[in-house]
Structures are given as structure tokens and as C-alpha cells.
Scaffold this motif. Sequence first.
Motif, PDB file in Angstrom:
ATOM      1  N   THR A  40       5.384   5.413   0.168  1.00  0.00           N
ATOM      2  CA  THR A  40       4.092   5.942  -0.290  1.00  0.00           C
ATOM      3  C   THR A  40       3.404   5.001  -1.267  1.00  0.00           C
ATOM      4  O   THR A  40       2.188   4.781  -1.178  1.00  0.00           O
ATOM      5  CB  THR A  40       4.279   7.337  -0.920  1.00  0.00           C
ATOM      6  OG1 THR A  40       4.859   8.200   0.065  1.00  0.00           O
ATOM      7  CG2 THR A  40       2.965   7.921  -1.388  1.00  0.00           C
ATOM      8  N   GLU A  41       4.158   4.444  -2.186  1.00  0.00           N
ATOM      9  CA  GLU A  41       3.568   3.528  -3.170  1.00  0.00           C
ATOM     10  C   GLU A  41       2.983   2.291  -2.478  1.00  0.00           C
ATOM     11  O   GLU A  41       1.886   1.838  -2.821  1.00  0.00           O
ATOM     12  CB  GLU A  41       4.628   3.120  -4.202  1.00  0.00           C
ATOM     13  CG  GLU A  41       4.068   2.342  -5.360  1.00  0.00           C
ATOM     14  CD  GLU A  41       5.116   2.012  -6.425  1.00  0.00           C
ATOM     15  OE1 GLU A  41       4.706   1.530  -7.484  1.00  0.00           O
ATOM     16  OE2 GLU A  41       6.323   2.241  -6.199  1.00  0.00           O
ATOM     17  N   GLN A  42       3.705   1.747  -1.497  1.00  0.00           N
ATOM     18  CA  GLN A  42       3.204   0.588  -0.763  1.00  0.00           C
ATOM     19  C   GLN A  42       1.943   0.949   0.022  1.00  0.00           C
ATOM     20  O   GLN A  42       0.974   0.191   0.048  1.00  0.00           O
ATOM     21  CB  GLN A  42       4.273   0.060   0.195  1.00  0.00           C
ATOM     22  CG  GLN A  42       5.422  -0.626  -0.507  1.00  0.00           C
ATOM     23  CD  GLN A  42       6.538  -0.979   0.460  1.00  0.00           C
ATOM     24  OE1 GLN A  42       6.983  -0.135   1.243  1.00  0.00           O
ATOM     25  NE2 GLN A  42       6.993  -2.216   0.408  1.00  0.00           N
ATOM     26  N   ALA A  43       1.952   2.106   0.675  1.00  0.00           N
ATOM     27  CA  ALA A  43       0.800   2.531   1.469  1.00  0.00           C
ATOM     28  C   ALA A  43      -0.436   2.714   0.595  1.00  0.00           C
ATOM     29  O   ALA A  43      -1.535   2.268   0.950  1.00  0.00           O
ATOM     30  CB  ALA A  43       1.123   3.821   2.212  1.00  0.00           C
ATOM     31  N   THR A  44      -0.267   3.353  -0.541  1.00  0.00           N
ATOM     32  CA  THR A  44      -1.382   3.585  -1.449  1.00  0.00           C
ATOM     33  C   THR A  44      -1.985   2.265  -1.922  1.00  0.00           C
ATOM     34  O   THR A  44      -3.212   2.091  -1.938  1.00  0.00           O
ATOM     35  CB  THR A  44      -0.923   4.442  -2.652  1.00  0.00           C
ATOM     36  OG1 THR A  44      -0.403   5.672  -2.152  1.00  0.00           O
ATOM     37  CG2 THR A  44      -2.058   4.714  -3.615  1.00  0.00           C
ATOM     38  N   ALA A  45      -1.134   1.331  -2.298  1.00  0.00           N
ATOM     39  CA  ALA A  45      -1.605   0.024  -2.756  1.00  0.00           C
ATOM     40  C   ALA A  45      -2.267  -0.760  -1.614  1.00  0.00           C
ATOM     41  O   ALA A  45      -3.286  -1.427  -1.826  1.00  0.00           O
ATOM     42  CB  ALA A  45      -0.446  -0.778  -3.339  1.00  0.00           C
ATOM     43  N   ALA A  46      -1.706  -0.675  -0.416  1.00  0.00           N
ATOM     44  CA  ALA A  46      -2.271  -1.393   0.728  1.00  0.00           C
ATOM     45  C   ALA A  46      -3.686  -0.909   1.023  1.00  0.00           C
ATOM     46  O   ALA A  46      -4.601  -1.717   1.229  1.00  0.00           O
ATOM     47  CB  ALA A  46      -1.386  -1.208   1.954  1.00  0.00           C
ATOM     48  N   ILE A  47      -3.859   0.383   1.049  1.00  0.00           N
ATOM     49  CA  ILE A  47      -5.181   0.943   1.334  1.00  0.00           C
ATOM     50  C   ILE A  47      -6.171   0.556   0.232  1.00  0.00           C
ATOM     51  O   ILE A  47      -7.283   0.109   0.507  1.00  0.00           O
ATOM     52  CB  ILE A  47      -5.091   2.473   1.518  1.00  0.00           C
ATOM     53  CG1 ILE A  47      -4.325   2.784   2.814  1.00  0.00           C
ATOM     54  CG2 ILE A  47      -6.475   3.101   1.526  1.00  0.00           C
ATOM     55  CD1 ILE A  47      -3.912   4.237   2.971  1.00  0.00           C
ATOM     56  N   ALA A  48      -5.758   0.679  -1.010  1.00  0.00           N
ATOM     57  CA  ALA A  48      -6.635   0.348  -2.136  1.00  0.00           C
ATOM     58  C   ALA A  48      -7.013  -1.129  -2.164  1.00  0.00           C
ATOM     59  O   ALA A  48      -8.106  -1.489  -2.598  1.00  0.00           O
ATOM     60  CB  ALA A  48      -5.977   0.746  -3.456  1.00  0.00           C
ATOM     61  N   GLY A  49      -6.127  -1.989  -1.705  1.00  0.00           N
ATOM     62  CA  GLY A  49      -6.368  -3.428  -1.738  1.00  0.00           C
ATOM     63  C   GLY A  49      -7.045  -3.990  -0.504  1.00  0.00           C
ATOM     64  O   GLY A  49      -7.184  -5.203  -0.367  1.00  0.00           O
TER      65      GLY A  49
END
Length: 156
Positions: A40-49
Amino acid sequence: MASLSSSSSLPAGYILQEGYPSTEDYLHLRSTSGLTPKNTEQATAAIAGSWYGVYVAEAASPTKAVAMGRVIGDGGWYFLVADMATLPEHQRKGIGNVIMTRLIARIKSHAPKGTAWVVLGANVPGRKLYGRHGFRDTMPSEMGMGMRLETGAGGE
């Protein structure tokens, strides 16, 4: 998020949405379509970036993604196409083609005048699709390199 006019080239019953799927859908698309699972943390950062992204949904459930693609980039001249994924039951319907067409159109219309360098990591199933959109092996003049790096919380 808005439906895009280029969605008319999708099969009946599908819509193309500008933006990103929910974190839950992002994780499901990656793991179910054969991409490496992420947390989840990786997905959230990927989308935001991300620089730009689109997803496809069934018209009856316009926020439930069945396919996605996004672009990571500096907005100037360097762009990486990432997370091209379609759920298996929705593959072979031209959805990936519509997504790639839209991602490339966005780069062409929003990047500054000049030459952009657009790259992606091509898995075997996607090579035919990517080739139809102008992607080519760059060897021997250039070689892409990569590294898998184990990371920890906080970026230390």
C-alpha cells in the motif's frame, strides 16, 4: 476525474478515465495482471509521484479500474511509461492499445517543444503492443540497465 473523448475506440461498455485507480484497484491490477505485487505504501507513493495516468473501467462501475497505465517523468523531455496492466478477463479487447495511445498523446501535447525520450520496461506479452506504438529495442547503440534495491522505511 473525467471520461475522455478517446474512449470511443474502446469496446462497448468501457470508459477511459483520466487519473489513477484507487490504491486498492492499483494493487489488484498489478498482482492479477502479472506485474510484481507492491504494498500500500508503495502504491500510494507511485500514484502521487506520477506525471499522468489513465485507467479503464466498465461503464456500469466507472470508478472500478479494469486496466491502467501511467507516465512518470520530469515533464521536460524524459518520460517512463509504467504500470501498463489489464485484468486477464478484459485482455485482448484493445484496451491496452487505447491506454498507450492516450499516454503518448498526452506526452506529445504537454511536453515542451523538442525531442522527448520515452522509455518503458517491456515484458514479453506487451512487446507487440509497444512495438505498434513505435517502441524499439535500443541495443546496440544504447542499453537500458536496472537494479532491484531493497529499501527500508524513511529512505535511510
